[in-house]
Design an enzyme around this catalytic site. Structure first.
Site, PDB file in Angstrom:
ATOM      1  N   CYS A 101     -68.793 -24.473 -14.901  1.00 17.19           N
ATOM      2  CA  CYS A 101     -68.705 -24.267 -16.274  1.00 17.19           C
ATOM      3  C   CYS A 101     -67.419 -23.868 -16.733  1.00 17.19           C
ATOM      4  O   CYS A 101     -66.894 -22.832 -16.323  1.00 17.19           O
ATOM      5  CB  CYS A 101     -69.885 -23.194 -16.537  1.00 17.19           C
ATOM      6  SG  CYS A 101     -69.676 -22.393 -18.123  1.00 17.19           S
ATOM      7  N   GLY A 102     -66.931 -24.651 -17.505  1.00 15.71           N
ATOM      8  CA  GLY A 102     -65.488 -24.373 -17.928  1.00 15.71           C
ATOM      9  C   GLY A 102     -65.355 -23.098 -18.813  1.00 15.71           C
ATOM     10  O   GLY A 102     -64.215 -22.073 -18.593  1.00 15.71           O
ATOM     11  N   HIS A 103     -66.089 -22.941 -19.834  1.00 15.08           N
ATOM     12  CA  HIS A 103     -65.925 -21.713 -20.710  1.00 15.08           C
ATOM     13  C   HIS A 103     -66.249 -20.580 -20.076  1.00 15.08           C
ATOM     14  O   HIS A 103     -65.385 -19.251 -20.330  1.00 15.08           O
ATOM     15  CB  HIS A 103     -66.979 -21.857 -21.792  1.00 15.08           C
ATOM     16  CG  HIS A 103     -68.351 -21.175 -21.685  1.00 15.08           C
ATOM     17  ND1 HIS A 103     -69.130 -22.006 -21.130  1.00 15.08           N
ATOM     18  CD2 HIS A 103     -68.453 -20.010 -21.655  1.00 15.08           C
ATOM     19  CE1 HIS A 103     -70.316 -21.157 -21.101  1.00 15.08           C
ATOM     20  NE2 HIS A 103     -70.054 -19.896 -21.381  1.00 15.08           N
ATOM     21  N   SER A 302     -66.170 -28.211 -18.565  1.00 10.39           N
ATOM     22  CA  SER A 302     -66.449 -29.108 -17.514  1.00 10.39           C
ATOM     23  C   SER A 302     -66.528 -30.649 -17.934  1.00 10.39           C
ATOM     24  O   SER A 302     -66.155 -31.414 -17.484  1.00 10.39           O
ATOM     25  CB  SER A 302     -67.733 -28.917 -16.662  1.00 10.39           C
ATOM     26  OG  SER A 302     -68.794 -28.382 -17.445  1.00 10.39           O
TER      27      SER A 302
END
Length: 407
Positions: A101-103, A302
């Protein structure tokens, strides 16, 4: 009785920090989650199989909501023990656990620099401060692999700088299938598809697998003038179907671990729309559906890595170019887009030993604190102990209440 002291001494406590990235929440669980055993992916399995009641209590109503997202800090993993990573993490949502998860990575980067509690982050004091860039690098072990996070700091290096973007380098990202034509049977079709019986999509990986589909391919005009209820109905039909389609299942076999081999999300893309910040070469907008009809308010870090890999595979842009990736929220407020670029190429091999053309994406965005809390549970609390309340009973009750209010 002092209520605060009573809650503080309750043995069933979980401590969290809440943050948001372009409006998308990250509930960082830093204390109180049970100890997990084995490799990080095995810990993910154990959390799913033995402690899913805790995930539900933290993500769903009444402590959370259907759009909540979480990050469970895991101080010790195999990569932490080998010295490659500083700390580990498991990512959670309204349905279960994701692999990347990018955030949440952007939010977690700030928190890990800001905390100096060795019980939360034993290796915090080992982090190195770069005085020239005024930043600290944190090596994060996610279920998909090693994520290198760069966190801008204040001049003393002890606190993060919220005015500048956190960035991360993705795991090797690649597009296993381009322009797949997928038949859509009558029972799956949605009204906007019209008389068409198929859609064309791309598959790409950025720590999780995404089906990337142009918004017009789905029968909608754009992501700036659209009916969110209609796109949601489309996603509710399309995503479960794509997850069972043999051609897609065959294309998303990850070379490192079969537990990474699942379709995480449908991303609807509008390449003609999006706020374009300065110093980027272009912009686009995406609407991400994942888990149980959960919508990502952020640009989805992502999937940004997956979209960078897809653009590279299609020859659309090259290293050195930067793109802005927007969500519906960043477009509305004119801020919060993620900026991304190709940081390098990192070929990997597939299950047959063949080389996969993959890239490392650099993705950047900003996250902010919203609060801190201690959660507890009482045995007598029948309502919040109904662990499916957030997705089932709560939705039905609220729908009925709204209907009465409308009358």
């Amino acid at each position: 009785m002092d209520v605060f002291n009573s809650l503080q001494t309750n043995g069933r406590q979980i401590h969290c920090i809440d943050m948001h990235t372009t409006g998308e929440p990250t509930r960082i669980i830093y204390s109180g989650f049970p100890n997990l055993q084995g490799s990080l992916l095995s810990k993910r399995d154990q959390a799913k199989n033995q402690y899913d009641d805790i995930r539900k209590r933290l993500m769903l109503e009444p402590r959370g909501h259907d759009g909540m997202y979480g990050a469970i800090i895991i101080p010790e993993t195999e990569l932490v023990l080998s010295g490659e990573a500083d700390i580990g993490v498991l990512f959670t949502h309204n349905e279960g656990y994701s692999t990347m998860c990018g955030h949440a990575t952007i939010a977690l980067g700030r928190f890990l620099v800001d905390t100096h509690d060795v019980n939360v982050f034993p290796r915090r004091e080992a982090l190195k401060f770069d005085a020239n860039s005024q930043s600290v690098q944190v090596n994060l072990h996610a279920p998909c692999g090693l994520i290198r996070v760069t966190v801008p700091t204040m001049p003393d290096g002890k606190r993060s700088d919220p005015s500048r973007s956190v960035s991360f380098l993705s795991v090797p990202s690649f597009a296993p299938a381009l322009q797949l034509k997928i038949p859509i049977p009558p029972e799956v079709r949605w009204p906007e598809l019209g008389t068409r019986d198929s859609v064309v999509l791309d598959l790409s990986y950025g720590g999780a697998y995404y089906a990337l589909i142009d918004i017009e391919e789905l029968g909608f005009k754009s992501l700036t003038d659209m009916d969110l209820d209609a796109t949601t109905r489309c996603a509710q039909k399309l995503l479960p179907y794509l997850r069972t389609h043999p051609e897609i299942i065959s294309a998303i076999q990850h070379p490192e671990d079969p537990r990474l081999s699942f379709l995480y999300s449908v991303m609807m893309v509008d390449s003609k729309a999006g706020v374009k910040p300065e110093e980027v070469d272009g912009a686009e907008t995406g609407l991400c559906y994942f888990a149980d009809s959960q919508i990502d308010r952020s640009p989805t870090g992502s999937c940004v890595a997956a979209r960078v890999a897809l653009a590279h595979a299609k020859g659309l842009w090259k290293p050195g170019q930067r793109w802005a990736y927007n969500s519906l929220v960043s477009n509305k407020f004119g801020t919060g887009a993620f900026a991304a670029e190709i940081a390098g190429e990192d070929p990997i091999t597939d299950t047959q030993g063949k080389s996969i053309r993959s890239v490392v994406a650099k993705v950047g965005g900003q996250a902010f604190y919203t609060g801190a809390m201690t959660f507890t549970v009482e045995d007598e609390d029948a309502v919040s102990n109904d662990l499916d309340m957030g997705n089932n009973l709560g939705k039905k009750a609220l729908t009925g209440l709204e209907s009465k209010m409308d009358r």
